[in-house]
Design an enzyme around this catalytic site. Structure first.
Site, PDB file in Angstrom:
ATOM      1  N   GLY A  63       0.757  -1.246   0.000  1.00  0.00           N
ATOM      2  CA  GLY A  63       0.000   0.000   0.000  1.00  0.00           C
ATOM      3  C   GLY A  63       0.787   1.296   0.000  1.00  0.00           C
ATOM      4  N   ASP A  67       1.333  -1.247 -10.225  1.00  0.00           N
ATOM      5  CA  ASP A  67       2.705  -1.640  -9.889  1.00  0.00           C
ATOM      6  C   ASP A  67       2.787  -3.164  -9.839  1.00  0.00           C
ATOM      7  OD1 ASP A  67       5.339  -1.254  -9.084  1.00  0.00           O
ATOM      8  OD2 ASP A  67       4.847  -1.040  -6.970  1.00  0.00           O
ATOM      9  N   LYS A 109       3.902  -0.667 -14.302  1.00  0.00           N
ATOM     10  CA  LYS A 109       5.241  -1.274 -14.291  1.00  0.00           C
ATOM     11  C   LYS A 109       5.363  -2.245 -15.466  1.00  0.00           C
ATOM     12  CE  LYS A 109       6.614  -3.841 -10.629  1.00  0.00           C
ATOM     13  NZ  LYS A 109       7.195  -3.595  -9.319  1.00  0.00           N
ATOM     14  N   ASP A 164      -5.798  -5.577  -4.801  1.00  0.00           N
ATOM     15  CA  ASP A 164      -4.680  -6.529  -4.794  1.00  0.00           C
ATOM     16  C   ASP A 164      -5.210  -7.924  -4.486  1.00  0.00           C
ATOM     17  OD1 ASP A 164      -1.373  -6.047  -4.584  1.00  0.00           O
ATOM     18  OD2 ASP A 164      -2.079  -7.984  -3.864  1.00  0.00           O
TER      19      ASP A 164
END
Ligand code: SAM
Length: 373
Positions: free
Chosen positions: A53, A171, A211, A119
């Site tokens: 986070g 990410d 990413k 996530d």
């Protein structure tokens, strides 16, 4: 490796603990923002692959609390030390605090901020952030996200956000195996999923940051992104190790082709090849956009047999970002004798290796009888 050895070898790991970030990744987002001004005018954001986070923390501090983070925040200490040293050498001293305040942007909390973080792993709560535990590669995550973004107006049949967002960041990284081709392949699936989610929620002009692992065919990805974004750049923040293939695509000016509709089953029309019109065969500077009868836009990059010898690759501009005074992620730094090693801000809640450790323990140690996995 001793605890303080990690602090010494990884300045960003140490700095993250000192500044209260859950992961050193926070600095990557801060350095990307330094270069691309990602948060300007932004109030609605989706943070994909967000655990533990630290990127959500950056969003929370900048957008919700209006805190001063970024260059002036995290480099203050280092910059002040340097300025003080320089001042001592020249004029015999200067009030360093005043020097920095003059150039520090003052931020204010923003209104109507909405941030949704997703996530696979559970994520400890963060003020003002809606967290979802879900797989971004699964189509069922799209309605979950749309509902979290607009709970009052959520329509279960919709595939596009009723109030779109300004920014999608991702990410995402798989558990790296060390087999480069496999890691790059799995990573590319995450980017594809992140892009598909972004297509469902981004507003025109919005931005997408993800990413990537720079593999052999990464220019294909750049060309695909170039179809839906006006500007596509690749950036390597100083906090990302030079030895790693990791970089970030920074796509701005979301501008999908006219008539574009997001699709859960067939994102960007992937997997279907269509006839191109003769006029399209002459256009070689951009990848093709082909509209199918059902209105879905397919991305078409041409085929080798039709265009033998012709190079259709599009190379995205590459930028190293992060102020030069920032720490070098590959360097070891001297620590003072009285250095105190801090604990991580947020230990992982359910790390994937936990089960492996339990199994190993149950099997009687590293060389026990039970095989893992
Ligand atoms: N940006 C995060 C931060 O600042 O704390 C760090 C992200 S970490 C490098 C990569 C994350 O990707 C992991 O938490 C992992 O669980 C997540 N991830 C990998 N595959 C995923 C998937 N299919 N769906 C959702 N999350 C995924």
């Amino acid at each position: 490796m001793g605890k303080s050895s990690k602090d010494k070898r990884d300045a960003y790991y140490r700095l993250a603990k000192e500044q209260g970030w859950r992961a050193r990744s926070a600095f990557k987002l801060l350095q990307l923002d330094e270069e691309f001004n990602l948060f300007e005018g932004v109030t609605r954001v989706v943070d994909l692959c967000a655990a533990p986070g630290s990127w959500s923390q950056v969003l929370s501090r900048v957008l919700i609390k209006g805190e001063r983070v970024g260059r002036a925040g995290w480099e203050d200490k280092q910059a002040k030390e340097k300025l003080a040293l320089a001042a001592e050498r020249t004029s015999g001293g200067v009030q360093v605090d005043n020097v920095r305040e003059d150039v520090t942007p003052v931020l204010k909390p923003r209104e109507n901020v909405r941030i949704v973080a997703i996530d696979l792993q559970p994520m400890s709560p963060l003020e003002g952030i809606t967290t979802l535990r879900a797989d971004i590669t699964h189509p069922s995550t799209i309605p979950l996200l749309l509902k979290a973004l607009d709970p009052e107006t959520f329509d279960p049949t919709a595939v596009q956000a009723s109030q779109p967002v300004d920014l999608v960041i991702s990410d995402g990284a798989p558990d790296v195996t060390g087999l480069h081709d496999l890691d790059i392949y799995v990573q590319s699936q995450l980017i594809w999923a992140a892009l598909n989610l972004a297509l469902c929620v981004l507003k025109p002009g919005g931005s997408f940051v993800a990413k990537i692992f720079r593999g052999k065919d990464v220019d294909l990805l750049y060309a695909q992104l170039k179809i839906v974004f006006e500007r596509v750049r690749v950036a390597k923040p100083r906090s990302s190790r030079a030895s790693s293939v990791e970089a970030f695509v920074v796509c701005t000016g979301f501008n999908p082709p006219q008539g574009f509709k997001a699709s859960l089953d067939n994102p960007l029309g992937a997997g279907t090849r269509l006839e191109r019109s003769p006029s399209m065969k002459t256009e070689r500077t951009q990848p093709y956009r082909v509209t199918r009868p059902d209105g879905i836009i397919e991305l078409e990059l041409g085929s080798e047999d039709e265009d033998e010898g012709e190079d259709i690759r599009w190379i995205a501009p590459f930028l190293a970002c992060g102020d030069l005074s920032a720490y070098d992620a590959d360097a070891s730094y001297h620590l003072p004798k009285d250095h105190v090693v801090l604990d991580p801000v947020q230990p992982p809640t359910a790390p994937p290796y936990k089960k492996a450790l339990e199994m190993r323990k149950a099997a009687g140690g590293a060389y026990g009888k039970t095989k893992l996995g």
